[in-house]
Design a protein around this motif. Structure first.
Motif, PDB file in Angstrom:
ATOM      1  N   ARG A 373     -30.479 -30.479 -16.764  1.00  0.00           N
ATOM      2  CA  ARG A 373     -30.306 -30.877 -15.359  1.00  0.00           C
ATOM      3  C   ARG A 373     -28.947 -30.471 -14.807  1.00  0.00           C
ATOM      4  N   GLU A 374     -28.031 -30.057 -15.701  1.00  0.00           N
ATOM      5  CA  GLU A 374     -26.715 -29.633 -15.248  1.00  0.00           C
ATOM      6  C   GLU A 374     -26.821 -28.441 -14.292  1.00  0.00           C
ATOM      7  N   VAL A 375     -27.802 -27.574 -14.536  1.00  0.00           N
ATOM      8  CA  VAL A 375     -28.015 -26.421 -13.653  1.00  0.00           C
ATOM      9  C   VAL A 375     -28.431 -26.895 -12.269  1.00  0.00           C
ATOM     10  N   ARG A 377     -27.696 -29.780 -10.912  1.00  0.00           N
ATOM     11  CA  ARG A 377     -26.526 -30.401 -10.271  1.00  0.00           C
ATOM     12  C   ARG A 377     -25.602 -29.329  -9.698  1.00  0.00           C
ATOM     13  N   THR A 378     -25.412 -28.250 -10.461  1.00  0.00           N
ATOM     14  CA  THR A 378     -24.566 -27.151  -9.980  1.00  0.00           C
ATOM     15  C   THR A 378     -25.149 -26.536  -8.718  1.00  0.00           C
ATOM     16  N   ALA A 379     -26.468 -26.331  -8.709  1.00  0.00           N
ATOM     17  CA  ALA A 379     -27.131 -25.770  -7.526  1.00  0.00           C
ATOM     18  C   ALA A 379     -26.972 -26.703  -6.327  1.00  0.00           C
ATOM     19  N   ALA A 380     -27.065 -28.027  -6.557  1.00  0.00           N
ATOM     20  CA  ALA A 380     -26.918 -28.994  -5.464  1.00  0.00           C
ATOM     21  C   ALA A 380     -25.509 -28.950  -4.885  1.00  0.00           C
ATOM     22  N   ILE A 381     -24.509 -28.777  -5.734  1.00  0.00           N
ATOM     23  CA  ILE A 381     -23.113 -28.705  -5.255  1.00  0.00           C
ATOM     24  C   ILE A 381     -22.931 -27.484  -4.365  1.00  0.00           C
ATOM     25  N   ILE A 382     -23.423 -26.321  -4.824  1.00  0.00           N
ATOM     26  CA  ILE A 382     -23.255 -25.079  -4.044  1.00  0.00           C
ATOM     27  C   ILE A 382     -24.009 -25.172  -2.720  1.00  0.00           C
ATOM     28  N   LYS A 383     -25.208 -25.750  -2.745  1.00  0.00           N
ATOM     29  CA  LYS A 383     -26.003 -25.845  -1.517  1.00  0.00           C
ATOM     30  C   LYS A 383     -25.424 -26.851  -0.532  1.00  0.00           C
ATOM     31  N   SER A 384     -24.533 -27.724  -0.990  1.00  0.00           N
ATOM     32  CA  SER A 384     -23.876 -28.684  -0.094  1.00  0.00           C
ATOM     33  C   SER A 384     -22.646 -28.080   0.593  1.00  0.00           C
ATOM     34  N   MET A 385     -22.306 -26.848   0.242  1.00  0.00           N
ATOM     35  CA  MET A 385     -21.155 -26.178   0.851  1.00  0.00           C
ATOM     36  C   MET A 385     -21.579 -25.431   2.103  1.00  0.00           C
ATOM     37  N   THR A 386     -20.615 -25.175   2.996  1.00  0.00           N
ATOM     38  CA  THR A 386     -20.866 -24.359   4.176  1.00  0.00           C
ATOM     39  C   THR A 386     -20.876 -22.883   3.778  1.00  0.00           C
TER      40      THR A 386
END
Length: 515
Positions: A373-375, A377-386
């Motif tokens: 699931r770490e992958v 979480r990483t995808a969620a962080i990047i998608k939360s960026m502008t």
């Protein structure tokens, strides 16, 4: 499945390393340890006896006694004999000259025939064929519905004119499916037959009647790899009662000892053709004896890893990324990082991918505890960026990190750690694109790499002197030659090196749990 066997063999071979010459007692002790390891893995006794006899005969011969590195020559012999008992060369499907090609699946109830029919259909579709699944298991409750659901998930057609649950004639269904396939232009027909909880005369007679009705080009015996010695007994009964051309191993990802896989080809004289190693429809592929032997000996399966990457990654996208990196590290953005990460995820479980890499046996516990699931979480962080933050992560300050953390549901430290890892990964990928190799790993031939380490080693060895004593100098040269030959099994530098000496680059170690 072969973890215990791999660990035992690795410990056995580790005792051989460092010996300049092997005595007969060394070979006897090694053969004894290998015998115990195979018996503990539930390999059939006749197979173990034949295997050990062949290994000892070759190990006591000239190919070991005259070898520069006899310990690794023994490993080479064990590897070749393992390939032999696993079937030798890869066995391919035989296709009919005039379609449709008929493939009949046989085996006990619970072996996974119905699910495997869907996996095989999906695999054949990926090879450019048009498969048709045929529901001839009309006894087991809801077997027809199950095959229909599996076929829908696999994206292939199904022929199920009878409702099943004890209703319908399976032989007639099989006969009618051939005409239906010709009419609808399906070039492969996969017939799913009924099974029983054990061998009985009725099941054998029904399977034989279906065989006689459709004259299959291939009869595949599906066996549960987790049932141990019973798999061999059942296979022999089917071979004598119905006959089959090849074996398909299901549930190869289980935690059983795996003796069936190492016994069935040798005992029945029929090769293993396919292996199912997971619950997903994509967890299925052709069985390669040489690659399986390599995995058992802890040398990984690089060829399968490459093939998986080729099926997943687009050549055009790879070339576009390479040209981006060649222009400079700043061209590689978090959007590219996310795209690459999602491509890797499409290849399957990250723990399975890492398990295919050589030397990973020493890190098995860490790989098994890897949080997939770490992958996500990483995808969620990047998608939360502008878009601006993804293009230039340097602008992400404290307030931006807090906002991104709230949007992705993680701690601020996780956002900070991701950005730092991204800069490290960007530097590494840029260096590789420019021919500099991967940090922490030797350079790839023809691509540069390892330059700093090489220069450092040359600099370090600049003042090295040879002894003036001829006997001492000769001993130094022999020691240096032995160090160079270390890991030269199979003609590949480092192929037989101790997996414990293998060190992953920092970029990979970051995603593994601590020891």
């Amino acid at each position: 499945m072969f973890d215990t066997l791999s660990d035992r063999l690795a410990a056995t071979f580790k005792n051989l390393r460092g010996k300049g010459r092997l005595s007969e007692s060394d070979i006897d002790a090694t053969a004894r340890e290998i015998r115990i390891a195979l018996l503990e893995a539930d390999v059939a006794l006749p197979v173990v006896r034949a295997f050990i006899a062949q290994v000892k005969q070759r190990a006591l011969g000239a190919e070991v006694s005259k070898a520069l590195n006899p310990a690794q020559q023994v490993i080479k012999i064990v590897n070749e004999e393992l390939v032999g008992i696993l079937g030798g060369e890869t066995r391919r499907l035989r296709f009919a000259k005039n379609p449709p090609t008929v493939i009949m699946l046989a085996g006990l109830q619970g072996a996974g025939k119905t699910t495997l029919a869907g996996k095989l259909g999906r695999w054949l579709k990926g090879q450019g064929h048009a498969p048709l699944l045929v529901a001839c298991d009309l006894q087991r409750p809801n077997a027809v519905n199950q095959l229909s659901v599996v076929a829908e998930r696999a994206g292939v057609a199904v022929f199920a004119p009878e409702p099943g649950n004890g209703v319908g004639d399976p032989v007639k269904v099989a006969e009618d499916s051939i005409a239906h396939a010709r009419d609808k232009q399906y070039d492969v027909v996969i017939v799913d037959t009924a099974g029983r909880l054990g061998i009985d005369e009725e099941m054998m007679r029904q399977a034989a009647d279906i065989r006689d009705a459709v004259t299959p080009d291939e009869i595949l015996f599906v066996v549960d790899a987790m049932i141990g010695q019973d798999a061999v007994t059942t296979a022999e009964a089917f071979r004598d009662g119905v006959g089959f051309d090849g074996v398909v191993l299901s549930k190869l990802d289980g935690d059983a000892r795996g003796g069936a896989a190492l016994s069935i080809a040798q005992v029945t004289g029929r090769q293993i053709m396919f292996a199912s190693n997971g619950e997903k429809l994509d967890d299925f592929d052709a069985f390669h004896p040489d690659r399986m032997a390599s995995r058992i000996l802890g040398m990984g399966d690089v060829l399968s890893l490459i093939e998986q990457a080729e099926r997943t990654f687009s050549q055009q996208e790879a070339e576009a990324l390479a040209s981006k990196l060649a222009k400079g590290p700043k061209e590689f953005t978090l959007d590219d990082f996310l795209a690459q990460m999602e491509q890797v995820r499409k290849m399957g479980s990250i723990s399975k991918l890492l398990g295919m890499m050589p030397g990973m046996g020493q890190m098995r516990e860490q790989i098994n505890n890897l949080d997939e699931r770490e992958v996500d979480r990483t995808a969620a962080i990047i998608k939360s960026m502008t878009p601006g933050e993804r293009a230039d992560p340097k602008i992400i300050n404290g307030s931006r990190r807090a906002r991104i953390a709230r949007g992705s549901g993680v701690d601020v430290s996780a956002v900070k750690g991701l950005v730092e890892r991204f800069f490290e990964a960007r530097k590494m990928m840029s260096r590789m694109a420019q021919g500099g190799g991967m940090p922490g790993m030797p350079g790839i031939p023809g691509m540069g790499g390892g330059g700093r380490r090489k220069a450092k080693q040359q600099k370090k060895g600049k003042g090295a002197r040879r002894s003036g004593n001829p006997m001492k100098r000769r001993a130094e040269e022999e020691a240096a030659s032995q160090r160079q030959g270390e890991g030269a099994a199979f003609g590949l530098p480092g192929a037989g090196a101790d997996p414990g000496d293998f060190e992953l680059p920092k970029e990979f170690r970051d995603i593994l749990p601590p020891k």
